[in-house]
Design a protein around this motif. Structure first.
Motif, short mmCIF file in Angstrom:
data_model
loop_
_atom_site.label_atom_id
_atom_site.label_comp_id
_atom_site.label_asym_id
_atom_site.label_seq_id
_atom_site.Cartn_x
_atom_site.Cartn_y
_atom_site.Cartn_z
N SER B 80 0.83 -1.21 0.00
CA SER B 80 0.00 0.00 0.00
C SER B 80 0.87 1.26 0.00
CB SER B 80 -0.92 0.00 1.21
OG SER B 80 -1.80 -1.11 1.18
N GLN B 81 0.42 2.25 -0.79
CA GLN B 81 1.14 3.50 -0.95
C GLN B 81 0.27 4.68 -0.51
OE1 GLN B 81 4.45 3.66 -2.00
NE2 GLN B 81 4.26 1.42 -1.77
N PRO B 82 0.89 5.79 -0.09
CA PRO B 82 0.08 6.96 0.29
C PRO B 82 -0.90 7.39 -0.80
CG PRO B 82 2.34 7.24 1.04
CD PRO B 82 2.32 5.98 0.22
N GLY B 83 -0.52 7.19 -2.05
CA GLY B 83 -1.39 7.52 -3.17
C GLY B 83 -2.62 6.64 -3.28
N ASP B 84 -2.65 5.55 -2.51
CA ASP B 84 -3.83 4.68 -2.48
C ASP B 84 -4.88 5.21 -1.49
OD1 ASP B 84 -1.67 1.75 -2.58
OD2 ASP B 84 -2.58 2.88 -4.23
N SER B 85 -4.52 6.22 -0.72
CA SER B 85 -5.47 6.77 0.25
C SER B 85 -6.68 7.31 -0.49
CB SER B 85 -4.81 7.89 1.06
OG SER B 85 -3.72 7.38 1.81
N ALA B 86 -7.82 6.75 -0.20
CA ALA B 86 -9.05 7.05 -0.93
C ALA B 86 -10.19 6.31 -0.22
CB ALA B 86 -8.95 6.58 -2.39
#
Lengths: 116, 113
Positions: B80-86
């Motif tokens: 998981s990456q910060p850009g997956d925050s959603a």
């Protein structure tokens, strides 16, 4: 790319006003949908349309009506806005059977409606 | 009546960890199970989808696991990456001409750096 646009990002109306939310898609899609999104409740279907002048009630149609006079445009109407209709409204469309993305719904950015 | 139940409501995962979101459905006529991803200020967008004739589908770091007998399906986000925050929504539909989706209640994922 499919583009679904909604007429307003933010809207503030007063109780009792008649409210029109407009949605336009540019990919000749037959099916169009209106949802409302509320925290903890997810997306709930208000109405959908599978052709011009055709409409079907979704799960929460009370207090809403719709209009589809042209294939690309689907309007949601709040006949007499109430405070419990304060919500995020999302429009979506999806292509006809036989296309590669038939199962996919394409959403607009949403209209956040506040009814005072 | 909630036909698709989704959990958890919110999830915090460290960068590099695995995010897991679960959904359960009731209607055995459902035959299409998509996951939608929504970033703040945007509409949901299709992320990945599965049909009940397979038990798993993988696209990059995203995997759907499907258990037909238990009427459950889950989304796994590897690394998981910060850009997956959603916010993630599961959904289900019966394959008719209308593609009428029933959505879960959503999971807000935050991936901490």
């Amino acid at each position: 790319d499919v583009k679904v646009t909604q007429s307003s990002r933010y809207l503030v109306k007063r109780t009792g006003e008649k409210v029109f939310l407009e949605c336009v898609q540019d990919m000749d899609h037959e099916n169009m949908f209106w949802y409302r999104q509320d925290p903890g409740l997810g997306l709930r279907l208000i109405y959908f349309s599978y052709d011009v002048k055709m409409k079907e009630k979704g799960d929460i149609p009370e207090g809403y009506s719709v209009s589809r006079e042209k294939k690309e445009r689907f309007s949601l109407i709040l006949e007499s806005a109430s405070t419990n209709q304060t919500s995020m409204y999302l429009c979506a469309s999806n292509p006809p059977p036989g296309t590669s993305s038939y199962n996919e719904q394409f959403f607009g950015p949403g209209t956040r409606l506040t009814v005072l | 009546q909630q036909q698709v139940k989704q959990s958890p409501q919110s999830l915090i995962v460290q960068k590099g960890g695995i995010s897991i979101i679960n959904c359960a459905y009731e209607n055995t006529a459902f035959d299409y199970f998509p996951w939608y991803q929504q970033f703040p200020g945007k509409g949901p967008a299709l992320l990945i989808a599965i049909r009940p004739d397979v038990s798993e589908k993988k696209e990059g770091r995203f995997t759907i696991s499907f258990n037909k007998s238990a009427k459950q399906f889950s989304l796994h986000i590897m690394d998981s990456q910060p850009g997956d925050s959603a916010t993630y929504f599961c959904a289900a539909s019966i394959n008719t001409g209308f593609q009428k989706l029933v959505f879960g209640t959503g999971t807000r994922l935050l991936v901490s750096p």
